[in-house]
Scaffold this motif. Sequence first.
Motif, short mmCIF file in Angstrom:
data_model
loop_
_atom_site.label_atom_id
_atom_site.label_comp_id
_atom_site.label_asym_id
_atom_site.label_seq_id
_atom_site.Cartn_x
_atom_site.Cartn_y
_atom_site.Cartn_z
N PRO A 146 -0.89 -7.83 -11.65
CA PRO A 146 -0.97 -8.91 -12.65
C PRO A 146 -0.03 -8.73 -13.83
O PRO A 146 0.19 -9.70 -14.57
CB PRO A 146 -2.44 -8.87 -13.10
CG PRO A 146 -2.93 -7.51 -12.73
CD PRO A 146 -2.16 -7.10 -11.51
N THR A 147 0.51 -7.53 -14.03
CA THR A 147 1.46 -7.34 -15.13
C THR A 147 2.80 -6.84 -14.59
O THR A 147 3.51 -6.07 -15.26
CB THR A 147 0.92 -6.37 -16.19
OG1 THR A 147 0.60 -5.11 -15.55
CG2 THR A 147 -0.32 -6.93 -16.85
N LEU A 148 3.18 -7.28 -13.40
CA LEU A 148 4.49 -6.95 -12.83
C LEU A 148 5.58 -7.32 -13.83
O LEU A 148 5.57 -8.42 -14.40
CB LEU A 148 4.69 -7.75 -11.54
CG LEU A 148 6.00 -7.52 -10.78
CD1 LEU A 148 5.97 -6.18 -10.05
CD2 LEU A 148 6.21 -8.65 -9.77
N ASP B 74 0.83 -1.21 0.00
CA ASP B 74 0.00 0.00 0.00
C ASP B 74 0.86 1.26 0.00
O ASP B 74 0.45 2.31 -0.52
CB ASP B 74 -0.91 0.03 1.23
CG ASP B 74 -2.07 -0.97 1.13
OD1 ASP B 74 -2.33 -1.46 0.01
OD2 ASP B 74 -2.67 -1.28 2.18
N ALA B 75 2.04 1.16 0.62
CA ALA B 75 2.92 2.33 0.73
C ALA B 75 3.68 2.63 -0.56
O ALA B 75 4.27 3.70 -0.69
CB ALA B 75 3.91 2.12 1.88
N LEU B 76 3.66 1.69 -1.51
CA LEU B 76 4.35 1.92 -2.78
C LEU B 76 3.55 2.90 -3.64
O LEU B 76 2.33 2.99 -3.52
CB LEU B 76 4.52 0.59 -3.53
CG LEU B 76 5.37 -0.48 -2.84
CD1 LEU B 76 5.42 -1.74 -3.70
CD2 LEU B 76 6.79 0.03 -2.55
N PRO B 77 4.22 3.63 -4.51
CA PRO B 77 3.49 4.54 -5.40
C PRO B 77 2.57 3.76 -6.33
O PRO B 77 2.80 2.58 -6.60
CB PRO B 77 4.61 5.25 -6.17
CG PRO B 77 5.79 4.37 -6.06
CD PRO B 77 5.68 3.67 -4.73
N PRO B 78 1.51 4.39 -6.81
CA PRO B 78 0.55 3.67 -7.65
C PRO B 78 1.17 3.22 -8.97
O PRO B 78 2.07 3.86 -9.51
CB PRO B 78 -0.57 4.70 -7.88
CG PRO B 78 0.08 6.03 -7.64
CD PRO B 78 1.12 5.80 -6.59
N ALA B 79 0.66 2.10 -9.48
CA ALA B 79 1.11 1.59 -10.77
C ALA B 79 0.80 2.62 -11.85
O ALA B 79 -0.17 3.36 -11.74
CB ALA B 79 0.41 0.27 -11.06
N PRO B 80 1.66 2.74 -12.87
CA PRO B 80 2.79 1.88 -13.21
C PRO B 80 4.13 2.42 -12.72
O PRO B 80 5.07 2.58 -13.51
CB PRO B 80 2.73 1.85 -14.73
CG PRO B 80 2.26 3.25 -15.08
CD PRO B 80 1.34 3.67 -13.96
N ALA B 81 4.25 2.69 -11.45
CA ALA B 81 5.48 3.23 -10.90
C ALA B 81 6.61 2.20 -10.95
O ALA B 81 6.37 0.99 -10.96
CB ALA B 81 5.26 3.67 -9.46
N THR B 82 7.85 2.70 -10.95
CA THR B 82 9.03 1.84 -10.86
C THR B 82 9.55 1.90 -9.43
O THR B 82 9.74 2.99 -8.88
CB THR B 82 10.13 2.31 -11.83
OG1 THR B 82 9.63 2.22 -13.17
CG2 THR B 82 11.37 1.45 -11.70
N VAL C 186 8.49 -2.66 -12.51
CA VAL C 186 7.36 -1.80 -12.82
C VAL C 186 6.11 -2.47 -12.28
O VAL C 186 5.83 -3.64 -12.58
CB VAL C 186 7.22 -1.56 -14.33
CG1 VAL C 186 5.98 -0.71 -14.62
CG2 VAL C 186 8.47 -0.90 -14.89
N LEU C 187 5.38 -1.76 -11.45
CA LEU C 187 4.15 -2.30 -10.85
C LEU C 187 3.03 -2.20 -11.86
O LEU C 187 2.25 -1.25 -11.86
CB LEU C 187 3.81 -1.54 -9.57
CG LEU C 187 4.90 -1.51 -8.49
CD1 LEU C 187 4.46 -0.64 -7.34
CD2 LEU C 187 5.20 -2.92 -8.01
N GLY C 188 2.92 -3.19 -12.71
CA GLY C 188 1.89 -3.16 -13.74
C GLY C 188 0.50 -3.33 -13.16
O GLY C 188 0.32 -3.87 -12.08
#
Length: 415
Positions: A385-387, A140-148, A413-415
Amino acid sequence: MAAEEAEAEAEAEAVEEVPVSFFGDPHPVYRRWRELAGGAHRVRILGEAPLEGWVVTGHAACKAALADPRLSKNAATEAFDRRDGSDEGPGPGRALTAHMLNSDPPAHTRLRRLVQQAFTARRVAALRPVIEGHVNRLLDALPPAPATVDLVRDFAVPLPLAVVFDLLGAAEGEGAGQILQAWAATLSGEEGDGEVSVPTAEALVGHIRALIAHKRAHPGDDLLTALIRARDDGDRLSEAEITSMGFLLVAAGHQTTANLISNGVHALLTHPGELAALRADPSRTGAFIEEVLRHESPFSIATMRYATEPVTVAGTTIPAGDFVQIALLSANRDPAVFAAPDRFDPSRPTTGHLAFGHGIHHCLGAPLARLQAEIAFTTLLTRYPTLRPATPTPRPLWWRNPRHRGLRTLRVVLG
């Protein structure tokens, strides 16, 4: 005298210096040692204080060495401390080393029996919702997709640290958060070899000591309280043994799991077919974890041993008084046990891998590491699902440490 000098020169020439390239890809070196050295090879590992000794490489030889009482843990700790001066001057001292991983029977038998009373299957199983909470909190603390993001720094390292502190009953303390941040900063720095720094170790020991005092006055349903209460016919753990065990749980517990998670994600990103198969069938996760443990064993060399008498390993005699290291990573790629061992294949039978050791020192925390990895992988693949890797052909950057097989960074990349 001339003959003795010639013999000394020949012996020195027989010692192979481990090349710098070994840290990036040790497998070709291990393969050569298995094929040419008969199971044990004499090496000098470079660093600030180069260490000369023997590395055992073949699966059968490693398994036998792990259970050989002539290869002593106590003697290794004492000899290493004398070698680098750790037994002199101020410092944490026994608060870091008075644990079962550095002990031989009968001391090891006593310590393991007492610790096992606290480290129960029930206590580990009860951590599932706790682990799930930490996994979701970190994601949850990570930036929103599609962040690296750097999945090592932002997820693989802080997850097991948070779980171990919960296990010890330290989550509510402000000091625990400070130590966790300091430890994570040490491990995610631009330089270093993956080992904890002396100041961080000293700070951690200080915190554990304070936490023990707090738990004596305010016991809870946690591992540290259970260690304090552990009894066996009147015997109990000393203050140094409890402190040292707390340090071991944090140090060994976090590093192995962090490497397992980062190595597993790297394996998925570099094997798209396995990534698709695991997404389609999460029930494959257990087999996938075992293959990660075999293929890139997160703790690549078991802790130091010391030959108390001459020991013959696969036809090679190791003299008394020499350091001995047992290469789990090499054993787990021995073609005599695992067909096409360099191929990553979760469908293969992995029974018999030595990633968590063997014998009396088999890792007590193995079920907890597996549980964290299972929750981490399933949640990551569900939420993203597209990490995918941040670069099309990612070049892995490994810790420059022969003992740890883990990535220093893993940008995705947080796909």
